[in-house]
Scaffold this motif. Structure first.
Motif, PDB file in Angstrom:
ATOM      1  N   MET A 100     -88.310  -5.465 -50.087  1.00 55.48           N
ATOM      2  CA  MET A 100     -89.679  -5.705 -50.529  1.00 55.48           C
ATOM      3  C   MET A 100     -89.705  -5.922 -52.023  1.00 55.48           C
ATOM      4  SD  MET A 100     -91.344  -1.877 -50.362  1.00 55.48           S
ATOM      5  CE  MET A 100     -90.637  -0.540 -51.309  1.00 55.48           C
ATOM      6  N   ARG A 101     -90.609  -6.770 -52.486  1.00 60.39           N
ATOM      7  CA  ARG A 101     -90.795  -6.986 -53.903  1.00 60.39           C
ATOM      8  C   ARG A 101     -91.685  -5.897 -54.485  1.00 60.39           C
ATOM      9  NH1 ARG A 101     -87.071 -10.414 -56.131  1.00 60.39           N
ATOM     10  NH2 ARG A 101     -86.571 -12.014 -54.602  1.00 60.39           N
ATOM     11  N   VAL A 102     -91.403  -5.509 -55.727  1.00 53.17           N
ATOM     12  CA  VAL A 102     -92.159  -4.427 -56.366  1.00 53.17           C
ATOM     13  C   VAL A 102     -93.167  -5.024 -57.324  1.00 53.17           C
ATOM     14  CG1 VAL A 102     -91.988  -2.387 -57.804  1.00 53.17           C
ATOM     15  CG2 VAL A 102     -90.191  -2.895 -56.160  1.00 53.17           C
ATOM     16  N   PRO A 103     -94.468  -4.677 -57.225  1.00 53.90           N
ATOM     17  CA  PRO A 103     -95.467  -5.229 -58.138  1.00 53.90           C
ATOM     18  C   PRO A 103     -95.259  -4.760 -59.565  1.00 53.90           C
ATOM     19  CG  PRO A 103     -96.408  -3.464 -56.806  1.00 53.90           C
ATOM     20  CD  PRO A 103     -95.050  -3.752 -56.249  1.00 53.90           C
ATOM     21  N   LEU A 104     -95.720  -5.568 -60.508  1.00 59.00           N
ATOM     22  CA  LEU A 104     -95.559  -5.262 -61.915  1.00 59.00           C
ATOM     23  C   LEU A 104     -96.789  -4.538 -62.433  1.00 59.00           C
ATOM     24  CD1 LEU A 104     -93.970  -8.623 -63.065  1.00 59.00           C
ATOM     25  CD2 LEU A 104     -92.828  -6.579 -62.224  1.00 59.00           C
ATOM     26  N   SER A 114     -88.573   8.518 -60.957  1.00 56.22           N
ATOM     27  CA  SER A 114     -89.626   7.518 -61.148  1.00 56.22           C
ATOM     28  C   SER A 114     -89.079   6.443 -62.071  1.00 56.22           C
ATOM     29  CB  SER A 114     -90.870   8.177 -61.765  1.00 56.22           C
ATOM     30  OG  SER A 114     -91.805   7.210 -62.175  1.00 56.22           O
ATOM     31  N   VAL A 115     -89.192   5.171 -61.641  1.00 57.20           N
ATOM     32  CA  VAL A 115     -88.674   4.044 -62.419  1.00 57.20           C
ATOM     33  C   VAL A 115     -89.801   3.046 -62.641  1.00 57.20           C
ATOM     34  CG1 VAL A 115     -86.891   2.270 -62.577  1.00 57.20           C
ATOM     35  CG2 VAL A 115     -86.448   4.365 -61.283  1.00 57.20           C
ATOM     36  N   GLU A 116     -89.958   2.566 -63.865  1.00 63.02           N
ATOM     37  CA  GLU A 116     -90.974   1.560 -64.148  1.00 63.02           C
ATOM     38  C   GLU A 116     -90.797   0.362 -63.215  1.00 63.02           C
ATOM     39  OE1 GLU A 116     -93.422   1.819 -66.132  1.00 63.02           O
ATOM     40  OE2 GLU A 116     -92.935   3.189 -67.763  1.00 63.02           O
ATOM     41  N   ALA A 117     -91.889  -0.076 -62.621  1.00 62.27           N
ATOM     42  CA  ALA A 117     -91.809  -1.204 -61.695  1.00 62.27           C
ATOM     43  C   ALA A 117     -91.274  -2.464 -62.359  1.00 62.27           C
ATOM     44  CB  ALA A 117     -93.189  -1.476 -61.100  1.00 62.27           C
ATOM     45  N   THR A 118     -91.508  -2.602 -63.648  1.00 63.43           N
ATOM     46  CA  THR A 118     -91.009  -3.780 -64.359  1.00 63.43           C
ATOM     47  C   THR A 118     -89.487  -3.795 -64.473  1.00 63.43           C
ATOM     48  OG1 THR A 118     -91.437  -2.598 -66.416  1.00 63.43           O
ATOM     49  CG2 THR A 118     -93.095  -4.185 -65.698  1.00 63.43           C
ATOM     50  N   SER A 119     -88.831  -2.646 -64.218  1.00 63.10           N
ATOM     51  CA  SER A 119     -87.372  -2.564 -64.293  1.00 63.10           C
ATOM     52  C   SER A 119     -86.705  -2.891 -62.971  1.00 63.10           C
ATOM     53  CB  SER A 119     -86.947  -1.152 -64.733  1.00 63.10           C
ATOM     54  OG  SER A 119     -87.441  -0.837 -66.011  1.00 63.10           O
ATOM     55  N   VAL A 120     -87.507  -3.116 -61.923  1.00 62.09           N
ATOM     56  CA  VAL A 120     -86.971  -3.323 -60.578  1.00 62.09           C
ATOM     57  C   VAL A 120     -87.294  -4.744 -60.119  1.00 62.09           C
ATOM     58  CG1 VAL A 120     -87.047  -2.540 -58.178  1.00 62.09           C
ATOM     59  CG2 VAL A 120     -87.252  -0.883 -60.043  1.00 62.09           C
TER      60      VAL A 120
END
Length: 273
Positions: free
Chosen positions: A1-5, A24-30
């Protein structure tokens, strides 16, 4: 699945579990979350899958798990135990990590977030090692045993051994809650972190701290304040407050009427202040 920014006014993070730790990882890093390929070693035969728990000095993750692809250079695909959810943590309670957890963890995570009564370490994807072996445990604290018996002490049991803490240091006895979060890999004598009373408490395992034994996260917690430094000790049970200690002639070891075995005492001021 794609992760929203990121979206305006929100802070979207991917919440995941690896080893016994929640992150917890920033969505922008995934860039992607997916199931591993049939051979469980690569993603679509292109990206080699590293085990996040092993990268951080822990044990291999049970397979197949899930794969998270981090937008770092070079691209890093890691196996994790499970994906919790993608969540907006902008309004969640955030904590700065206490000192003394080791240089490796300090470079990977500076803070933690409490979301739905669970604590997650905020992971800096850019600081992740690319291969196992780079993560090092923190240097052990020098062991300072008590030279004289305390007037009154709280006595607790951990891994079948009795330990004591002078009553002047004890803040309270609490129970380990689901918000507790283990630390990744080999984290010295620290079993994990617990948010309690608006403070993040590092929880030590007394056998590991004083005797070089294993780290076990037990159900009872003896919370202490040592010269302004808040910390906790894990315990399987708490026997209560005892006076009238006398030496057994072994270093740091004392006994008192009513106790089934000798009690080992550290000198908290010399070890933690």
């Amino acid at each position: 699945m794609r992760v929203p920014l990121f979206e305006s006014g929100r802070r979207l993070c991917l919440l995941l579990e690896a080893g016994g730790t929640r992150f917890s990882v920033e969505a922008t890093s995934v860039t992607e979350v997916a199931s591993p390929g049939p051979d469980e070693t690569s993603l679509r035969g292109v990206l080699e899958i590293q085990d996040l728990s092993e990268l951080l000095g822990g044990e291999p993750e049970p397979t197949p798990g899930m794969v998270v692809v981090f937008d770092v250079s070079p691209t890093l695909a890691v196996r994790v135990r499970s994906i919790v959810e993608v969540a907006d943590v902008a309004r969640a309670v955030h904590f700065v990590l206490p000192s003394g957890l080791g240089a490796t963890l300090a470079s990977l995570s500076h803070s933690a977030v409490l979301y739905k009564e669970r604590l997650y370490l905020e992971l800096n994807a850019d600081a992740l090692p690319q291969a196992p072996g780079a993560a090092k445990p923190p240097a052990p604290l020098p062991v300072h045993l008590a030279l004289s018996p305390p007037e009154r002490s709280l006595v607790f049991e951990s891994q079948g051994r009795l330990f004591g803490l002078p009553l002047s240091y004890v803040s309270q006895v609490a129970m380990r809650t689901p918000s507790f979060c283990e630390l990744p890999g080999r984290s010295g004598a620290v079993a994990g972190l617990l948010p309690h009373g608006q403070v993040l408490w590092p929880l030590y395992s007394a056998p590991a701290l004083l005797l070089g034994g294993s780290v076990v996260a037990e159900d009872f917690l003896v919370l202490a304040d040592v010269e302004g430094r808040r910390l906790g000790m894990c315990a399987s049970r708490v026997l209560g407050v005892f006076p009238h200690f006398t030496s057994t002639l072994n270093p740091g070891e004392f006994t008192a009427p009513g106790l089934p075995m000798p009690v080992l005492f550290a000198d908290p001021r010399r070890m933690f202040s």
